[in-house]
Design a protein around this motif. Structure first.
Motif, PDB file in Angstrom:
ATOM      1  N   UNK A  15       8.314   1.639  -7.250  1.00 22.99           N
ATOM      2  CA  UNK A  15       8.882   2.070  -8.528  1.00 22.99           C
ATOM      3  C   UNK A  15       9.812   3.271  -8.330  1.00 22.99           C
ATOM      4  N   UNK A  16       9.424   4.180  -7.475  1.00 24.54           N
ATOM      5  CA  UNK A  16      10.275   5.335  -7.182  1.00 24.54           C
ATOM      6  C   UNK A  16      11.598   4.892  -6.566  1.00 24.54           C
ATOM      7  N   UNK A  17      11.500   3.998  -5.598  1.00 23.81           N
ATOM      8  CA  UNK A  17      12.721   3.516  -4.929  1.00 23.81           C
ATOM      9  C   UNK A  17      13.666   2.844  -5.922  1.00 23.81           C
ATOM     10  N   UNK A  18      13.121   1.963  -6.742  1.00 27.84           N
ATOM     11  CA  UNK A  18      13.963   1.235  -7.700  1.00 27.84           C
ATOM     12  C   UNK A  18      14.548   2.162  -8.763  1.00 27.84           C
ATOM     13  N   UNK A  19      13.812   3.234  -9.106  1.00 24.07           N
ATOM     14  CA  UNK A  19      14.331   4.169 -10.113  1.00 24.07           C
ATOM     15  C   UNK A  19      15.582   4.877  -9.604  1.00 24.07           C
ATOM     16  N   UNK A  20      15.726   4.942  -8.275  1.00 25.10           N
ATOM     17  CA  UNK A  20      16.932   5.537  -7.695  1.00 25.10           C
ATOM     18  C   UNK A  20      18.036   4.493  -7.493  1.00 25.10           C
ATOM     19  N   UNK A  21      17.726   3.230  -7.803  1.00 23.78           N
ATOM     20  CA  UNK A  21      18.705   2.170  -7.620  1.00 23.78           C
ATOM     21  C   UNK A  21      18.907   1.776  -6.175  1.00 23.78           C
ATOM     22  N   UNK A  22      17.869   1.989  -5.345  1.00 27.61           N
ATOM     23  CA  UNK A  22      17.990   1.713  -3.910  1.00 27.61           C
ATOM     24  C   UNK A  22      17.373   0.373  -3.548  1.00 27.61           C
ATOM     25  N   UNK A  23      18.036  -0.342  -2.683  1.00 21.49           N
ATOM     26  CA  UNK A  23      17.418  -1.474  -1.994  1.00 21.49           C
ATOM     27  C   UNK A  23      16.549  -0.901  -0.882  1.00 21.49           C
ATOM     28  N   UNK A  24      15.850  -1.788  -0.154  1.00 23.15           N
ATOM     29  CA  UNK A  24      15.080  -1.312   0.995  1.00 23.15           C
ATOM     30  C   UNK A  24      15.994  -0.614   1.992  1.00 23.15           C
ATOM     31  N   UNK A  25      17.159  -1.188   2.209  1.00 29.34           N
ATOM     32  CA  UNK A  25      18.113  -0.583   3.137  1.00 29.34           C
ATOM     33  C   UNK A  25      18.625   0.756   2.606  1.00 29.34           C
ATOM     34  N   UNK A  26      18.829   0.843   1.289  1.00 28.14           N
ATOM     35  CA  UNK A  26      19.286   2.094   0.702  1.00 28.14           C
ATOM     36  C   UNK A  26      18.264   3.205   0.863  1.00 28.14           C
ATOM     37  N   UNK A  27      16.982   2.872   0.669  1.00 28.49           N
ATOM     38  CA  UNK A  27      15.923   3.861   0.870  1.00 28.49           C
ATOM     39  C   UNK A  27      15.874   4.304   2.322  1.00 28.49           C
ATOM     40  N   UNK A  28      16.039   3.359   3.236  1.00 23.94           N
ATOM     41  CA  UNK A  28      16.032   3.692   4.660  1.00 23.94           C
ATOM     42  C   UNK A  28      17.169   4.649   4.994  1.00 23.94           C
ATOM     43  N   UNK A  29      18.340   4.414   4.418  1.00 23.87           N
ATOM     44  CA  UNK A  29      19.479   5.307   4.683  1.00 23.87           C
ATOM     45  C   UNK A  29      19.219   6.708   4.118  1.00 23.87           C
ATOM     46  N   UNK A  30      18.601   6.783   2.924  1.00 26.00           N
ATOM     47  CA  UNK A  30      18.292   8.087   2.330  1.00 26.00           C
ATOM     48  C   UNK A  30      17.306   8.862   3.199  1.00 26.00           C
ATOM     49  N   UNK A  31      16.320   8.173   3.752  1.00 27.48           N
ATOM     50  CA  UNK A  31      15.336   8.818   4.627  1.00 27.48           C
ATOM     51  C   UNK A  31      16.003   9.310   5.914  1.00 27.48           C
ATOM     52  N   UNK A  32      16.869   8.474   6.486  1.00 29.70           N
ATOM     53  CA  UNK A  32      17.570   8.867   7.703  1.00 29.70           C
ATOM     54  C   UNK A  32      18.473  10.068   7.449  1.00 29.70           C
ATOM     55  N   UNK A  33      19.135  10.073   6.301  1.00 33.87           N
ATOM     56  CA  UNK A  33      20.004  11.198   5.953  1.00 33.87           C
ATOM     57  C   UNK A  33      19.194  12.484   5.786  1.00 33.87           C
ATOM     58  N   UNK A  34      18.004  12.373   5.176  1.00 37.87           N
ATOM     59  CA  UNK A  34      17.138  13.539   5.018  1.00 37.87           C
ATOM     60  C   UNK A  34      16.732  14.096   6.378  1.00 37.87           C
ATOM     61  N   UNK A  35      16.444  13.203   7.316  1.00 37.69           N
ATOM     62  CA  UNK A  35      16.081  13.646   8.662  1.00 37.69           C
ATOM     63  C   UNK A  35      17.226  14.426   9.310  1.00 37.69           C
ATOM     64  N   UNK A  36      18.446  13.964   9.118  1.00 36.73           N
ATOM     65  CA  UNK A  36      19.621  14.663   9.652  1.00 36.73           C
ATOM     66  C   UNK A  36      19.752  16.047   9.009  1.00 36.73           C
TER      67      UNK A  36
END
Length: 447
Positions: A15-36
């Motif tokens: 539900x959190x992921x979808x509330x941001x309008x992210x696909x699974x790939x979009x969530x993965x990119x957001x996590x990777x960006x946070x790590x950077x």
């Protein structure tokens, strides 16, 4: 934790992921960006992270994200899509913590995540309203424009922020806690000057008393004694308008402790302690009464009044051993804290050997994050007892740990006690173990 809990946790993450309008790939990119952004880039590709996200959200076989991914998720959901930090009730961050709890994260893990995020949001000074949930922020804006629109939801939100800041003491630098508490201080002042609904006025005054008292303590810790005095005066005034005197006793006790370390002599602190005892005795909280008598014992012991100190300490233990069920105070004062006061009485007007053992018992029991400041103080007093027992090497060993604790918590009282303990080591100033201690002090606190 059962299958149902895991399903609830997985559904919340999805539900959190979808509330941001992210696909699974979009969530993965957001996590990777946070790590950077955190300077800890992932060593796997986005497709691998995407598979992890899918496993966390699986309704049949959901798993708890690993520690590193928990931190990254916290960093991602601590910020709104617009870039604002919000950690309070109703926020995505709060929902994330609930989801992780359903998936099996322990309370210590969740507390650490919260502390890390509070540190992050105050690093650059942009987290002023971080602990106010989105709903509370909207309600506050409406109420500040028209105090008559204050409602229970806003009052509950303000109370939650004060409790949250209080829980962070000892884990987050005091100056950052000031930043988080500032909007509540100002809101209480403005709301109480307006036509707040009668049914909410008492509770708002109670919250204001707690807020001003905590803010006064934080101002003291950051060495702003003028602001501290003003905040305690405001706390005393609003607490005096509440129905039970124990609430004003709490203000007097906190004020007396900072006065003891910011005003020469003990007379000013003793007057505040005596007022606290009078209010506590007339109030309905056994815990507050126990703490007030403990403070009275400490002040008497510092003045060399052994008989008075022991009498007050006996009253404190009598109160502590009384029936505390349904006590209206939310104070964390415990037998471990009281043993610290008992040790002080022995240190000043009793047997240093008994003082040392009592301090050791207290320090062993003060292990919660919120108790780290008190633990540092008690351990420093334990070192002073070692000195009175003519064991300077052992005292210096204890003080090394106390330096680390004082630096970690940023506690002003612990630092003052450290400097006093170092002065007691002057007869051994030519010894190498004292030089080592001085080097540690200079490296850690610059003096």
């Amino acid at each position: 934790m059962n299958v149902r809990d895991r399903q609830l946790g997985a559904a919340a993450l999805k539900r959190l992921r979808l509330s941001r309008g992210w696909s699974l790939a979009g969530a993965a990119r957001a996590i990777a960006q946070a790590a950077e952004q955190l300077g800890r880039p992932l060593e796997v590709d986005t497709a691998s992270v995407q598979r992890c996200v899918a496993r966390w959200e699986s309704p049949r076989s959901a798993i708890l994200p690993g520690d590193r991914y928990q931190l990254l998720l916290a960093y991602v959901y601590a910020r709104t899509p617009g870039g604002q930090y919000i950690l309070g009730p109703g926020s995505d961050f709060a929902e994330l913590l609930d989801a992780l709890a359903y998936l099996g994260a322990g309370s210590d893990q969740l507390r650490e995540l919260r502390v890390l995020c509070v540190r992050t949001v105050t690093d650059d000074g942009t987290g002023l309203l971080a602990l106010l949930g989105p709903t509370t922020q909207r309600l506050m804006a409406d109420a500040l424009a028209d105090p008559s629109r204050t409602d229970e939801a806003l009052v509950d939100g303000l109370r939650a922020v004060v409790a949250d800041v209080n829980q962070q003491v000892g884990t987050v630098p005091f100056v950052r806690l000031q930043l988080l508490l500032a909007p509540v201080v100002e809101s209480c002042r403005r709301l109480l000057s307006g036509p707040v609904p009668d049914g909410l006025l008492h509770e708002l005054r109670s919250i204001a008393a707690q807020t001003y008292t905590l803010a006064g303590r934080l101002a003291f810790e950051t060495r702003d004694d003028g602001a501290s005095r003003a905040l305690y005066a405001a706390a005393t005034g609003v607490a005096g308008r509440l129905d039970d005197p124990w609430r004003r006793a709490v203000v007097h006790m906190s004020h007396s402790l900072v006065t003891l370390y910011s005003t020469p002599g003990i007379d000013a602190a003793r007057l505040l302690v005596d007022e606290a005892v009078r209010d506590a005795r007339a109030g309905g909280s056994v815990i507050v009464r126990a703490r007030a008598h403990a403070l009275q014992a400490e002040v008497a012991a510092r003045a060399g009044a052994a008989k008075h100190a022991r009498a007050a300490l006996s009253l404190a233990w009598y109160d502590m051993d009384g029936d505390q069920e349904g006590d209206p105070s939310v104070s964390s004062f415990s037998p471990a804290h009281l043993r610290g006061f008992e040790g002080l009485c022995e240190l000043y007007v009793g047997d240093p050997a008994v003082a040392h053992e009592t301090f050791a018992q207290s320090a062993r029991a003060l292990t919660a994050p919120r108790e780290r400041v008190q633990h540092a103080i008690v351990a420093t007093d334990q070192a002073l007892a070692r000195l009175k027992l003519n064991e300077p090497h052992a005292a210096a060993d204890l003080l090394h740990q106390c330096i680390d604790d004082a630096v970690t918590t940023g506690g002003r009282v612990a630092s003052i006690r450290l400097r006093r303990a170092r002065r007691e080591l002057r007869p051994w100033r030519a010894e190498s173990f004292v030089a080592d201690l001085d080097d540690h002090l200079i490296e850690s606190v610059g003096r």
